[in-house]
Each structure stands twice: as structure tokens, then as C-alpha cells.
Design a protein around this motif. Structure first.
Motif, short mmCIF file in Angstrom:
data_model
loop_
_atom_site.label_atom_id
_atom_site.label_comp_id
_atom_site.label_asym_id
_atom_site.label_seq_id
_atom_site.Cartn_x
_atom_site.Cartn_y
_atom_site.Cartn_z
N LEU A 264 -3.20 25.43 -21.82
CA LEU A 264 -2.01 24.91 -22.50
C LEU A 264 -0.74 25.46 -21.86
CD1 LEU A 264 -3.24 25.24 -26.20
CD2 LEU A 264 -2.86 23.13 -24.94
N LEU A 265 -0.76 26.73 -21.45
CA LEU A 265 0.39 27.32 -20.79
C LEU A 265 0.66 26.61 -19.47
CD1 LEU A 265 2.53 29.57 -20.65
CD2 LEU A 265 0.81 31.00 -19.54
N GLY A 266 -0.41 26.36 -18.68
CA GLY A 266 -0.22 25.65 -17.43
C GLY A 266 0.28 24.23 -17.64
N LEU A 267 -0.21 23.55 -18.68
CA LEU A 267 0.24 22.20 -18.98
C LEU A 267 1.72 22.18 -19.35
CD1 LEU A 267 -0.41 19.19 -19.53
CD2 LEU A 267 -1.06 19.87 -21.85
N ALA A 268 2.15 23.16 -20.14
CA ALA A 268 3.54 23.18 -20.59
C ALA A 268 4.50 23.65 -19.52
CB ALA A 268 3.66 24.07 -21.83
N VAL A 269 4.09 24.67 -18.75
CA VAL A 269 5.03 25.28 -17.79
C VAL A 269 4.92 24.62 -16.42
CG1 VAL A 269 5.66 27.44 -16.63
CG2 VAL A 269 4.98 27.47 -19.04
N PHE A 270 3.75 24.63 -15.82
CA PHE A 270 3.62 24.15 -14.44
C PHE A 270 3.78 22.64 -14.34
CE2 PHE A 270 0.63 27.99 -14.06
CZ PHE A 270 1.70 28.82 -13.73
N GLY A 284 -4.39 24.29 -10.61
CA GLY A 284 -5.60 24.89 -11.17
C GLY A 284 -5.75 26.34 -10.77
N GLY A 285 -5.46 26.66 -9.50
CA GLY A 285 -5.55 28.05 -9.06
C GLY A 285 -4.54 28.94 -9.75
N MET A 286 -3.33 28.42 -9.99
CA MET A 286 -2.31 29.21 -10.68
C MET A 286 -2.71 29.49 -12.13
SD MET A 286 1.07 27.29 -9.11
CE MET A 286 2.27 28.27 -10.01
N ALA A 347 -15.61 34.98 -10.16
CA ALA A 347 -16.80 34.24 -10.57
C ALA A 347 -16.62 33.66 -11.97
CB ALA A 347 -18.03 35.15 -10.52
N GLN A 348 -16.00 34.43 -12.85
CA GLN A 348 -15.72 33.90 -14.19
C GLN A 348 -14.75 32.73 -14.11
OE1 GLN A 348 -13.76 36.70 -16.75
NE2 GLN A 348 -13.73 35.32 -18.51
N ALA A 349 -13.73 32.86 -13.25
CA ALA A 349 -12.76 31.76 -13.10
C ALA A 349 -13.41 30.52 -12.53
CB ALA A 349 -11.61 32.22 -12.20
N LEU A 350 -14.39 30.69 -11.63
CA LEU A 350 -15.07 29.54 -11.04
C LEU A 350 -15.79 28.71 -12.09
CD1 LEU A 350 -16.04 28.00 -8.50
CD2 LEU A 350 -17.96 29.61 -8.37
N GLY A 351 -16.27 29.33 -13.14
CA GLY A 351 -17.01 28.60 -14.17
C GLY A 351 -16.18 28.10 -15.33
N GLU A 352 -14.86 28.32 -15.29
CA GLU A 352 -14.02 27.89 -16.41
C GLU A 352 -13.77 26.38 -16.36
OE1 GLU A 352 -12.97 29.26 -19.04
OE2 GLU A 352 -13.61 31.31 -18.65
N THR A 353 -13.85 25.76 -17.54
CA THR A 353 -13.67 24.32 -17.63
C THR A 353 -12.44 23.95 -18.44
OG1 THR A 353 -16.09 24.09 -17.61
CG2 THR A 353 -14.82 22.16 -18.25
N ALA A 354 -12.23 24.60 -19.58
CA ALA A 354 -11.18 24.18 -20.51
C ALA A 354 -9.79 24.16 -19.88
CB ALA A 354 -11.20 25.09 -21.75
N PRO A 355 -9.34 25.23 -19.18
CA PRO A 355 -7.98 25.16 -18.61
C PRO A 355 -7.82 24.07 -17.57
CG PRO A 355 -9.15 27.11 -17.82
CD PRO A 355 -9.98 26.53 -18.91
N LEU A 356 -8.89 23.76 -16.81
CA LEU A 356 -8.80 22.72 -15.79
C LEU A 356 -8.76 21.33 -16.41
CD1 LEU A 356 -11.26 24.14 -13.11
CD2 LEU A 356 -8.80 24.49 -13.32
N LEU A 358 -7.25 20.58 -19.15
CA LEU A 358 -5.91 20.35 -19.70
C LEU A 358 -4.89 20.01 -18.63
CD1 LEU A 358 -5.75 23.11 -22.44
CD2 LEU A 358 -5.93 20.66 -22.77
N ILE A 359 -5.12 20.42 -17.39
CA ILE A 359 -4.18 20.08 -16.32
C ILE A 359 -4.66 18.87 -15.52
CG2 ILE A 359 -3.34 22.44 -16.14
CD1 ILE A 359 -5.04 22.68 -13.58
#
Length: 427
Positions: A264-270, A284-286, A347-356, A358-359
Motif C-alpha cells: 500500500l505504501l508503494g502504491l501510494a508513494v511510488f 517492485g524492488g523498491m 529469500a523472504q522477499a523473493l516469495g512475497e506476493t501481496a506487495p507486488l 498492489l503495484i
């Protein structure tokens, strides 16, 4: 006046008494129960893990092979402009020749056996090999998903025709082609080298793998130096006051924030404020770097604390400055723990789905990204897309995608363990 009874010798303990023996039996029974509980917990965890992996393997292994049909194609196109040939007619004529004397209904079914994108596959092959123009070639192309499922046993021949995706005539024609030796089932390299497609037989993970690589690269380049610099300052240079205590508390809290909040932060700011491109690996990387930063800071501080104080005292004693102590002695000795924590965080970031999601990194992208600003998907979002698709072929590809993602995660954790064992210093 001292009581005479208080000076009397204590009554000796009879270690061989029945009461002491009962106590020992109770202690041994408690210890046995504790060991049994621990063993049962491990067995349950391993059983659930085995059930998960076995179900993924049982479903996903089918996606690692793909049924192919061999077509004899007469390549009659203009050599000066091979990309503009009428490849639909070339494919249609080749399919019509598969079963000589077939009636109109059989010909219609035969045309549905090869994947609908066969003419594009033939066109690309001819453009890459212009020497085949004017000749007849045999080319193996993927079959459509219903016939692929028939070959893999997911469409039962014993099921009533009305409930089957392939009717009796289609089954008979497919068996005829198999008897001619035109049906094969090789390893599905397209799963790794093709991008996403609306047709399960052509869908692959290439775009998602490249997109994940770009996103993790951006995440590493941002979070690694910033996280180490913040941890070194907080641990080695920052004064201990209420402001640094507040910062430390907030860093610990950020490590426990759900990942969707960072999305949500990335969606609102970036995307909303800075207007950066949607679905881009850079964004996505940010977002992933924001999520990984608290983990890297906490791990780095723990690694710095693990360095013995005598190292700092010895360096200061021979005249080194605070900066030299940290950069030349403390940080190199803490590097194994820092690298291990960083790789685990990535490795944890590689498996994340929810933040990606939303962007917008769940868009339908049919080609790998050419750069950080091109639209792309990632491995977890690609798995999410396939899991939501109704075609039977995407079920196996969803499990195969999860197996590929697990393979990358296991590889990254293995690298972390090897680095720790190779660089670790014992005191």
C-alpha cells in the motif's frame, strides 16, 4: 539463648528410600514425556512438510513434460520476406494430411489437436532457419491442452463422452496419430524459456524469472548498503538516548508489519505521488527493499554485537580511530552473520506476493522485461495468476511454479549456510 535442638545434626537423607525412588521415577517419567512431546512435534512437522511437497510433486511433475505432435510442413513462402508467409494455411494443410480420407467432422477435430499458436511457432522457426524455404520439414509442436491432458491421463477414456473434454472421435484420432508415431512427450523446456500465455501448453516462467531477478537485484542494491550503514551507526556511533531508543523500537516494529502494508505504501508513494511506471521491477524492488530493510538492520546489529569487545579495545589501544575500528576490524568479523541474514531476507522477499499485487506486477505479460522500467510479473505473482485460471493445464503449472520458487529459496538458503560456515570465526 540458642535452642539446643537447632544445634542438633541434620537428619541424613536416605537416598535409597522408597520416597526418593518414587521422586526419581517421576523425574524420569517427566523427562521421557518431554522428549516424546518434542519427537512427536518433529514428526508432525516433517509429516506435514512431506505431505505438502509430495502433493506439489505429484501435481507439478506433469508440467515438466509436454505432449508434442509431429507435422510435415511444406514451407512455401517468399524467401525475401519469410515473416509474411501464410503460415495458417501451411499448418492447416499439414494437419489435413495427418489422417488421409478423414471426413469433415474428423478434419475439424484434427485442426484442434495442435496448439492454436502453431502458425507462430512455424513462422519463428522459418525466420530463424531460412534455408528450409521450399522444402518439406517435420516439426514437433505442442498439442492443445485437452489432448495434452488426455495423453497424461487426466482425461479418463472411461468417462462418459458428455462429461469429457475430448469426444470419442477425438480420442480415436489421437490414438491414430500415436500409432503413426507422431505423438511424443519430451521434457518441457518451454516451462522455463516461454513467457505467460493464454494457452496452458505454451505458458512458461521466463518473464516471471527475469522479473523476479530484476526486483531482487534492486532490493539488494538498495537495502544492503542502507541497512548496513544504519545498523553500524546505531550500534557503534549513535548516542544512547530517547531518540535512538525510539528509532530502535520502530525498526523492530517495522520488521513485524504485514507485507501488504508495504505494498500500500508503494502504491501510494511510488505510483501515486512520484508517478513511476506500474508493474515495473524497479518499483517492485523498491517496495521489497522497504520490507527487507528492518530485517537487515536487526541482523547486522546482532552480528556486530557478537564481535567480542576485546577486538574493539585492542584496536583502540594501538591508536586506531573509531572509524578504523569499525571498518577494519568489527565489520569484517561480523560479515558472515550479515551476509547470512541478508540472503535470508532476500529469500523472504523473493516469495512475497501481496506487495507486488498492489503495484500491478500481476499483469498479463507475454514477453520477458528488457529492463527495470518494463512491465513484468514475478514468480509468486505468476503462480497467483495461474492458480486463478480455469484451464486444467494451469493446475500442474501452478504446482510446477511453486516447485521452481521453492528451488530458488532452497538455493539461497544453501548459499547462506555455505557462506556462514566458510567465513564464520569462532572465539
Amino acid at each position: 539463648m540458642t535452642d539446643a535442638t537447632s544445634l542438633a545434626p541434620a537428619r541424613p537423607i536416605d537416598w535409597a528410600s522408597s520416597d526418593m525412588e518414587a521422586r526419581r521415577r517421576r523425574r524420569r517419567a517427566s523427562e521421557s514425556r518431554l522428549r516424546l512431546y518434542g519427537l512427536a512435534a518433529i514428526c508432525i512437522a516433517l509429516g506435514l512438510l512431506g505431505l505438502l511437497v509430495s502433493s506439489l510433486v505429484a501435481t507439478g511433475t506433469q508440467a515438466f513434460t509436454q505432449t508434442h505432435l509431429a507435422l510435415d510442413l511444406e514451407i512455401d513462402v517468399d524467401p525475401a520476406n519469410p515473416a509474411q508467409g501464410n503460415y495458417r494455411n501451411i499448418v492447416r494443410d499439414a494437419v489435413d494430411r495427418l489422417v488421409p480420407g478423414a471426413n469433415e467432422a474428423a478434419q475439424r477435430i484434427l485442426q484442434t489437436i495442435p496448439t492454436r499458436n502453431t502458425h507462430f511457432i512455424v513462422r519463428d522457426y522459418v525466420v530463424a532457419n531460412p534455408g528450409v524455404i521450399g522444402s518439406t520439414i517435420r516439426l514437433e509442436v505442442p498439442v492443445s491442452d485437452p489432448f495434452d491432458q488426455l495423453e497424461k491421463g487426466n482425461v479418463s477414456r472411461d468417462t462418459p463422452e458428455a462429461l469429457r473434454r475430448v469426444n470419442d472421435l477425438g480420442v480415436a484420432l489421437f490414438d491414430e496419430l500415436a500409432a503413426q508415431g507422431r505423438i511424443s512427450r519430451p521434457f518441457n523446456w518451454g516451462l522455463f524459456f516461454n513467457s505467460d500465455s493464454r494457452f496452458p501448453e505454451l505458458a512458461g516462467l521466463s518473464g516471471a524469472i527475469v522479473g523476479s531477478f530484476f526486483a531482487i537485484l534492486v532490493c539488494f542494491l538498495l537495502s544492503f548498503p542502507v541497512g548496513i550503514a544504519a545498523a553500524v551507526y546505531l550500534e557503534e556511533f549513535a548516542p544512547k538516548n530517547k531518540w535512538t531508543d525510539l528509532i530502535e523500537v520502530n525498526i523492530n516494529n517495522l520488521a513485524a508489519v504485514p507485507s501488504i502494508v508495504f505494498g500500500l505504501l508503494g502504491l501510494a508513494v511510488f505510483l501515486g505521488y512520484f508517478g513511476m511506471p506500474r508493474s515495473a521491477p524497479l518499483v517492485g524492488g523498491m517496495v521489497l527493499s522497504l520490507m527487507t530493510l528492518p530485517t537487515i538492520i536487526i541482523v547486522t546489529r546482532a552480528a556486530l554485537k557478537a564481535v567480542p569487545p576485546s577486538i574493539r579495545e585492542a584496536a583502540l589501544g594501538v591508536g586506531a580511530s573509531r572509524h578504523e575500528v569499525v571498518m577494519h576490524h568489527v565489520l569484517p568479523l561480523a560479515l558472515p552473520g550479515i551476509l547470512t541474514g541478508t540472503i535470508i531476507g532476500l529469500a523472504q522477499a523473493l516469495g512475497e506476493t501481496a506487495p507486488l499485487l498492489l503495484i500491478g506486477m500481476n499483469a498479463f505479460i507475454t514477453s520477458p522485461p528488457g529492463g527495470l522500467l518494463d512491465a513484468s510479473t514475478a514468480l509468486p505473482t505468476q503462480i497467483f495468476i495461474w492458480a486463478d485460471s480455469p484451464e486444467r493445464g494451469f493446475v500442474a503449472r501452478t504446482s510446477a511454479g511453486i516447485l521452481v520458487l521453492l528451488g530458488f529459496l532452497i538455493l539461497m538458503n544453501l548459499i547462506a549456510v555455505l557462506l556462514r560456515n566458510r567465513l564464520e570465526r569462532k572465539w
